[in-house]
Design a protein around this motif. Structure first.
Motif, PDB file in Angstrom:
ATOM      1  N   GLY A 260       0.782  -1.221   0.000  1.00  0.00           N
ATOM      2  CA  GLY A 260       0.000   0.000   0.000  1.00  0.00           C
ATOM      3  C   GLY A 260       0.816   1.274   0.000  1.00  0.00           C
ATOM      4  O   GLY A 260       0.246   2.362  -0.111  1.00  0.00           O
TER       5      GLY A 260
ATOM      6  N   LYS B 184      -0.442  -2.275  -4.240  1.00  0.00           N
ATOM      7  CA  LYS B 184      -1.507  -1.628  -3.474  1.00  0.00           C
ATOM      8  C   LYS B 184      -2.836  -2.312  -3.789  1.00  0.00           C
ATOM      9  O   LYS B 184      -3.670  -1.756  -4.505  1.00  0.00           O
TER      10      LYS B 184
ATOM     11  N   SER C 148      -4.947   3.233  -0.457  1.00  0.00           N
ATOM     12  CA  SER C 148      -4.348   2.175   0.363  1.00  0.00           C
ATOM     13  C   SER C 148      -3.872   2.709   1.706  1.00  0.00           C
ATOM     14  O   SER C 148      -3.947   2.002   2.723  1.00  0.00           O
TER      15      SER C 148
END
Length: 292
Positions: free
Chosen positions: A65, A71, A207
């Motif tokens: 992320g 992500k 994210s």
């Protein structure tokens, strides 16, 4: 050009189905993994990593992320659970040939490291945690007007949609705010490093929010279950923190001892980004931990 850690190689390593982490790897010797915090990337460890690489294999990943790591979408609220992210770290180590390693984390990375220590005690030999409280304790000590210092925790805990839109609309202002107010020494974040942090964060708003949202949801569930079961960190633990306790009304060392029987707790006289503001002190504390 994005800054790098001199002498370190960047590697892409599969750690879960459809998820690869980017990690800087350097040095030789017993392995040490260093996990970054918010709103940063593995670059926050550049001074400490180069120092430790004289004696250790040092692995500095971008968390899932963040940064140049994958992500994945958070479809069910577990993609950014600290349990999931801790499993990434163990898988990363094994993919690089290490079944047991020392682990240090700062900020968000420290929450991942804390969960790795609880979930994978056979893999984590030593644990260092920089400038956090465990999730349950964090939510317990934040109250009243003093909790305004953690407004971002409450913003990103909201249901998907509004937080992402608000942050994306002024991403550099939002992330830059923390880089500015959490440091006591602005020179510790050179312009090119600050720009790299902002660019990485700007590209990772969904994210990053999912990571924080997990800490108000699934992470609380996991940590409460650990507390009720009496789970504790079995390895030697070092905690370095600013002295937030006086302002927020808690004894940080006492809170940590409930989780870590073999604890050394130290208050550090710098800002939040201590691996960049006080790298020698951080490296010294890690060496002391590795010698225990």
């Amino acid at each position: 050009m994005t800054p790098t850690i001199p002498g370190f190689d960047l590697r892409r390593v599969p750690v879960a189905d459809g998820v690869e982490l980017t990690a800087a790897v350097g040095g030789s010797g017993s392995p040490v993994i260093l996990l970054h915090g918010f709103p940063q990337t593995h670059l926050m460890w550049r001074h400490v990593a180069a120092d430790l690489a004289a004696e250790h294999t040092v692995i500095c990943p971008d968390l899932r992320g963040y940064g140049a790591s994958d992500k994945p979408a958070d479809s069910d609220g577990t993609a950014y659970a600290k349990r999931t992210m801790a499993a990434d770290v163990v898988a990363l180590a094994r993919a690089l040939g290490h079944r047991r390693f020392a682990l240090a984390g700062h900020d968000r990375g420290a929450l991942v490291a804390f969960r790795a220590g609880l979930d994978h005690p056979d893999a984590v030999s030593r644990l260092a945690l920089l400038d956090i409280l465990p999730t349950l304790d964090m939510w317990d000590v934040l109250h009243g007007a003093q909790a305004a210092v953690a407004f971002h925790l409450y913003l990103m805990a909201q249901p998907p949609g509004l937080p992402e839109r608000m942050i994306a609309a002024a991403a550099d202002d939002f992330f830059g705010h923390f880089l500015d107010v959490w440091t006591q020494d602005p020179q510790a974040l050179p312009a090119e490093v600050r720009a790299a942090y902002l660019a990485a964060s700007r590209a990772a708003v969904p994210s990053i929010v999912a990571d924080y949202r997990a800490s108000a949801a699934i992470d609380v569930v996991h940590d409460r279950a650990a507390r009720e079961a009496g789970n504790r960190l079995a390895m030697p633990v070092t905690v370095l923190q600013q002295d937030w306790g006086a302002a927020l009304g808690y004894d940080a060392a006492a809170l940590w001892r409930t989780w870590a029987p073999d604890l050394r707790h130290r208050t550090v006289g710098c800002g939040h980004f201590m691996a960049e503001e006080a790298p020698r002190e951080v490296a010294e504390a890690l060496r002391e931990l590795l010698a225990r």
